[in-house]
Scaffold this active site. Structure first.
Site, PDB file in Angstrom:
ATOM      1  N   GLY A  67       1.567  -3.839  -2.680  1.00 45.95           N
ATOM      2  CA  GLY A  67       2.136  -2.921  -1.682  1.00 45.95           C
ATOM      3  C   GLY A  67       3.634  -3.145  -1.509  1.00 45.95           C
ATOM      4  N   GLN A  68       4.195  -2.386  -0.577  1.00 47.19           N
ATOM      5  CA  GLN A  68       5.642  -2.485  -0.316  1.00 47.19           C
ATOM      6  C   GLN A  68       6.045  -3.914   0.070  1.00 47.19           C
ATOM      7  OE1 GLN A  68       8.466   0.110   2.384  1.00 47.19           O
ATOM      8  NE2 GLN A  68       7.435  -1.354   3.716  1.00 47.19           N
ATOM      9  N   SER A  83      -3.349   0.806   5.382  1.00 44.38           N
ATOM     10  CA  SER A  83      -2.160   0.724   6.237  1.00 44.38           C
ATOM     11  C   SER A  83      -1.647   2.071   6.735  1.00 44.38           C
ATOM     12  CB  SER A  83      -1.031   0.030   5.468  1.00 44.38           C
ATOM     13  OG  SER A  83      -0.590   0.873   4.412  1.00 44.38           O
ATOM     14  N   SER A 103       1.152  -5.107  13.910  1.00 46.04           N
ATOM     15  CA  SER A 103       1.928  -3.869  13.860  1.00 46.04           C
ATOM     16  C   SER A 103       2.314  -3.355  15.241  1.00 46.04           C
ATOM     17  CB  SER A 103       1.071  -2.804  13.168  1.00 46.04           C
ATOM     18  OG  SER A 103       1.600  -1.524  13.358  1.00 46.04           O
ATOM     19  N   GLU A 118       2.124  -0.456  15.987  1.00 48.73           N
ATOM     20  CA  GLU A 118       1.127   0.586  16.328  1.00 48.73           C
ATOM     21  C   GLU A 118       0.147   0.065  17.380  1.00 48.73           C
ATOM     22  OE1 GLU A 118       0.566   3.911  15.298  1.00 48.73           O
ATOM     23  OE2 GLU A 118       2.589   3.765  14.493  1.00 48.73           O
ATOM     24  N   TYR A 176      -6.409   2.915  13.063  1.00 49.99           N
ATOM     25  CA  TYR A 176      -5.577   1.867  12.465  1.00 49.99           C
ATOM     26  C   TYR A 176      -5.072   0.910  13.545  1.00 49.99           C
ATOM     27  CZ  TYR A 176      -1.342  -0.269  10.482  1.00 49.99           C
ATOM     28  OH  TYR A 176      -0.368  -1.156  10.088  1.00 49.99           O
ATOM     29  N   HIS A 183       8.835  -0.459   8.909  1.00 53.79           N
ATOM     30  CA  HIS A 183       9.876  -0.859   7.961  1.00 53.79           C
ATOM     31  C   HIS A 183       9.602  -0.190   6.627  1.00 53.79           C
ATOM     32  CE1 HIS A 183       6.782  -3.951   8.341  1.00 53.79           C
ATOM     33  NE2 HIS A 183       6.858  -4.067   7.029  1.00 53.79           N
TER      34      HIS A 183
HETATM   35  P1  NDP Z   1       1.005  -0.980   1.724  1.00 52.43           P
HETATM   36  O1  NDP Z   1       0.078   0.126   2.065  1.00 52.43           O
HETATM   37  O2  NDP Z   1       2.211  -0.690   0.878  1.00 52.43           O
HETATM   38  O3  NDP Z   1       0.175  -2.134   0.988  1.00 52.43           O
HETATM   39  C1  NDP Z   1      -1.135  -2.440   1.360  1.00 52.43           C
HETATM   40  C2  NDP Z   1      -1.712  -3.432   0.378  1.00 52.43           C
HETATM   41  O4  NDP Z   1      -3.046  -3.767   0.781  1.00 52.43           O
HETATM   42  C3  NDP Z   1      -1.796  -2.936  -1.068  1.00 52.43           C
HETATM   43  O5  NDP Z   1      -1.434  -3.995  -1.933  1.00 52.43           O
HETATM   44  C4  NDP Z   1      -3.267  -2.610  -1.228  1.00 52.43           C
HETATM   45  O6  NDP Z   1      -3.747  -2.742  -2.544  1.00 52.43           O
HETATM   46  C5  NDP Z   1      -3.882  -3.725  -0.364  1.00 52.43           C
HETATM   47  N1  NDP Z   1      -5.261  -3.458   0.023  1.00 52.43           N
HETATM   48  C6  NDP Z   1      -5.762  -2.345   0.631  1.00 52.43           C
HETATM   49  N2  NDP Z   1      -7.084  -2.492   0.846  1.00 52.43           N
HETATM   50  C7  NDP Z   1      -7.429  -3.709   0.359  1.00 52.43           C
HETATM   51  C8  NDP Z   1      -8.648  -4.422   0.285  1.00 52.43           C
HETATM   52  N3  NDP Z   1      -9.794  -3.913   0.739  1.00 52.43           N
HETATM   53  N4  NDP Z   1      -8.650  -5.651  -0.287  1.00 52.43           N
HETATM   54  C9  NDP Z   1      -7.504  -6.183  -0.767  1.00 52.43           C
HETATM   55  N5  NDP Z   1      -6.315  -5.547  -0.742  1.00 52.43           N
HETATM   56  C10 NDP Z   1      -6.285  -4.327  -0.176  1.00 52.43           C
HETATM   57  O7  NDP Z   1       1.465  -1.661   3.114  1.00 52.43           O
HETATM   58  P2  NDP Z   1       2.859  -2.372   3.497  1.00 52.43           P
HETATM   59  O8  NDP Z   1       3.276  -3.249   2.392  1.00 52.43           O
HETATM   60  O9  NDP Z   1       3.779  -1.357   4.042  1.00 52.43           O
HETATM   61  O10 NDP Z   1       2.402  -3.234   4.750  1.00 52.43           O
HETATM   62  C11 NDP Z   1       1.924  -4.571   4.603  1.00 52.43           C
HETATM   63  C12 NDP Z   1       1.099  -4.941   5.818  1.00 52.43           C
HETATM   64  O11 NDP Z   1       1.901  -4.851   6.999  1.00 52.43           O
HETATM   65  C13 NDP Z   1      -0.112  -4.047   6.070  1.00 52.43           C
HETATM   66  O12 NDP Z   1      -1.133  -4.850   6.625  1.00 52.43           O
HETATM   67  C14 NDP Z   1       0.390  -3.061   7.107  1.00 52.43           C
HETATM   68  O13 NDP Z   1      -0.670  -2.523   7.854  1.00 52.43           O
HETATM   69  C15 NDP Z   1       1.291  -3.969   7.924  1.00 52.43           C
HETATM   70  N6  NDP Z   1       2.377  -3.320   8.641  1.00 52.43           N
HETATM   71  C16 NDP Z   1       3.238  -2.506   7.952  1.00 52.43           C
HETATM   72  C17 NDP Z   1       4.286  -1.915   8.599  1.00 52.43           C
HETATM   73  C18 NDP Z   1       5.256  -1.044   7.859  1.00 52.43           C
HETATM   74  O14 NDP Z   1       6.028  -0.358   8.525  1.00 52.43           O
HETATM   75  N7  NDP Z   1       5.296  -1.089   6.544  1.00 52.43           N
HETATM   76  C19 NDP Z   1       4.501  -2.118  10.054  1.00 52.43           C
HETATM   77  C20 NDP Z   1       3.587  -3.069  10.634  1.00 52.43           C
HETATM   78  C21 NDP Z   1       2.563  -3.616   9.952  1.00 52.43           C
HETATM   79  P3  NDP Z   1      -3.835  -1.486  -3.581  1.00 52.43           P
HETATM   80  O15 NDP Z   1      -2.486  -1.403  -4.225  1.00 52.43           O
HETATM   81  O16 NDP Z   1      -4.924  -1.908  -4.486  1.00 52.43           O
HETATM   82  O17 NDP Z   1      -4.159  -0.272  -2.748  1.00 52.43           O
HETATM   83  P1  GDP Z   2       3.364   5.357  11.513  1.00 52.79           P
HETATM   84  O1  GDP Z   2       4.327   5.079  12.614  1.00 52.79           O
HETATM   85  O2  GDP Z   2       2.755   4.112  10.937  1.00 52.79           O
HETATM   86  O3  GDP Z   2       2.342   6.367  11.853  1.00 52.79           O
HETATM   87  O4  GDP Z   2       4.280   5.899  10.294  1.00 52.79           O
HETATM   88  P2  GDP Z   2       4.408   7.328   9.588  1.00 52.79           P
HETATM   89  O5  GDP Z   2       5.620   7.237   8.725  1.00 52.79           O
HETATM   90  O6  GDP Z   2       3.140   7.747   8.939  1.00 52.79           O
HETATM   91  O7  GDP Z   2       4.677   8.345  10.806  1.00 52.79           O
HETATM   92  C1  GDP Z   2       5.789   8.190  11.665  1.00 52.79           C
HETATM   93  C2  GDP Z   2       5.872   9.391  12.610  1.00 52.79           C
HETATM   94  O8  GDP Z   2       6.231  10.552  11.860  1.00 52.79           O
HETATM   95  C3  GDP Z   2       4.580   9.739  13.347  1.00 52.79           C
HETATM   96  O9  GDP Z   2       4.900  10.000  14.687  1.00 52.79           O
HETATM   97  C4  GDP Z   2       4.099  11.008  12.665  1.00 52.79           C
HETATM   98  O10 GDP Z   2       3.351  11.879  13.513  1.00 52.79           O
HETATM   99  C5  GDP Z   2       5.451  11.642  12.325  1.00 52.79           C
HETATM  100  N1  GDP Z   2       5.350  12.665  11.275  1.00 52.79           N
HETATM  101  C6  GDP Z   2       5.777  13.957  11.362  1.00 52.79           C
HETATM  102  N2  GDP Z   2       5.503  14.619  10.250  1.00 52.79           N
HETATM  103  C7  GDP Z   2       4.887  13.747   9.409  1.00 52.79           C
HETATM  104  C8  GDP Z   2       4.356  13.879   8.085  1.00 52.79           C
HETATM  105  O11 GDP Z   2       4.403  14.925   7.465  1.00 52.79           O
HETATM  106  N3  GDP Z   2       3.807  12.744   7.548  1.00 52.79           N
HETATM  107  C9  GDP Z   2       3.762  11.556   8.222  1.00 52.79           C
HETATM  108  N4  GDP Z   2       3.246  10.477   7.637  1.00 52.79           N
HETATM  109  N5  GDP Z   2       4.238  11.411   9.494  1.00 52.79           N
HETATM  110  C10 GDP Z   2       4.789  12.500  10.066  1.00 52.79           C
END
Ligand code: NDP
Ligand code: GDP
Length: 323
Positions: A12-13, A83, A124, A126, A148, A178
């Site tokens: 993931g990211q 996520s 998070s 959230e 979530y 982020h």
């Molecule tokens: P991503 O969605 O980019 O990455 C999620 C990762 O989890 C991927 O590597 C995915 O693997 C893996 N995954 C999903 N399901 C499973 C499973 N059942 N078993 C093992 N691995 C699994 O998320 P981010 O990198 O953005 O975020 C990282 C973490 O931080 C997450 O827990 C997210 O909820 C949390 N978070 C993120 C925020 C953000 O703004 N980015 C903010 C706050 C919290 P695959 O590639 O195989 O799908």
């Molecule tokens: P979140 O904060 O984890 O839900 O991150 P998202 O990037 O998915 O959404 C951020 C905000 O953008 C939320 O308030 C959504 O309702 C708003 N939003 C508006 N239009 C869109 C859309 O087309 N896609 C997504 N993902 N979010 C949207």
């Protein structure tokens, strides 16, 4: 002595930025990876030969115990989750199982196999959901607004509970949104910057979106993974809010992204009820004073720089794909 780190969610990211950071610091990095029919390595292709992958899934307890045994970690970063908030209404049970109970599976694997390992949980903003105070800090009560968010509250409290029950070094990072060029394209930032690039290159004509009024505290993922690492280097485990301390509307994001490509967003953005959520988080704004003071964490990339970086990256990607 070389330290071992186990990262779940390595593809993931955040997993990709954290792996880069830990490799730079000389760690041996192990990554838990789900078996897929086609490998999904886009985010980590450039470092894949430096990572030792272990097949596993948060839903499969045995595979997690195996991963802890093989990696013998000093530090475990549990980043894996379903996520995406939007998907959590379509797959609420799976989200609860992976994003919620999956945390207990991982904590149990650590407790049973290597209880002295330091553990980071990806909590998070959230969890604050329908916020009861602004700005949000570590002590702000939770009011999640999506399956979530509810699952993340469970993951947060079970991490605190394992720290208090078993004296484990377990931390929970309450990270606000982020983003980066490696963000999934369904999230609003990347959806917008990808669309701007496609519109600019003439291969997309409109961008369909939901609520433009909601406000988020958006930072750069590369800055935020440094906070994760810092949390595991302290004398005592604790929980920290990580944020920028600024909030912006989705409309501001759209405006900055389109104008960076010399486009007027009003000519392209169409509101589509399909993207409006059953329950919205209207405003997120974090106060990370505790992290700044206790961890010495600092933010380097501003919101404006972040959006422009993402537009530039998507322009380069789209140009390459149509060449
Ligand atoms: P991503 O969605 O980019 O990455 C999620 C990762 O989890 C991927 O590597 C995915 O693997 C893996 N995954 C999903 N399901 C499973 C499973 N059942 N078993 C093992 N691995 C699994 O998320 P981010 O990198 O953005 O975020 C990282 C973490 O931080 C997450 O827990 C997210 O909820 C949390 N978070 C993120 C925020 C953000 O703004 N980015 C903010 C706050 C919290 P695959 O590639 O195989 O799908
Ligand atoms: P979140 O904060 O984890 O839900 O991150 P998202 O990037 O998915 O959404 C951020 C905000 O953008 C939320 O308030 C959504 O309702 C708003 N939003 C508006 N239009 C869109 C859309 O087309 N896609 C997504 N993902 N979010 C949207």
């Amino acid at each position: 002595m070389t330290k071992n780190a186990l990262i779940t969610g390595i593809t993931g990211q955040d997993g990709s930025y954290l792996a880069e950071l830990l490799l730079e610091k000389g760690y041996k990095v192990f990554g838990l990876r789900r078996r897929t029919s086609v490998p999904i390595l886009e985010n980590i292709n450039h470092i894949k030969n430096e990572i030792e992958f272990i097949d596993g899934d948060l839903l499969d307890q045995g595979s997690l115990i195996n991963a802890v045994r093989i990696s013998n970690p000093d530090e475990v970063y549990n980043l894996a989750a379903q996520s995406f908030v939007g998907t959590s209404w379509d797959q609420p049970v799976l989200t609860g199982q992976v994003t919620g109970l999956g945390v207990t599976n991982m904590l149990e694997a650590v407790r049973l196999t290597k209880p002295e390992a330091r553990y980071y949980q990806a909590s998070s903003s959230e969890m604050f959901g329908k916020v009861v105070e602004t700005p949000q800090v570590e002590t702000t009560p939770f009011y999640p607004r999506s399956p979530y968010g509810v699952a993340k509250v469970y993951g947060h409290w079970i991490t605190v509970n394992y720290r208090e029950s078993f004296d484990m070094y377990a931390c929970s990072g309450i990270l606000f949104n982020h983003e980066s060029p490696r963000r999934g394209v369904e999230f609003v930032t990347r959806k917008v910057t990808d669309a701007v690039a496609r519109i600019k290159m003439g291969i997309q004509t409109e961008l369909r979106m939901g609520n433009l009024d909601s406000k988020r505290d958006w930072g750069f993922a590369g800055d935020y993974v440094k906070a994760m690492w810092l949390m595991l280097q302290q004398d005592k485990p604790d929980d920290f809010v990580i944020s920028t301390g600024e909030t912006h509307t989705v409309e501001e994001l759209v405006e900055i992204a389109f104008s960076h490509a010399d486009l007027n967003w009003r000519d392209y953005v169409v509101i589509d009820p399909k993207f409006v959520r059953p329950a919205e988080v209207d405003l997120l704004l974090g106060d990370c004073t505790k992290a700044k003071q206790q961890l010495g964490w600092e933010l380097e990339v501003s919101f404006n720089q972040l959006v422009k970086m993402m537009v530039d990256s998507d322009l380069a990607k789209v140009q390459q794909s149509i060449r």
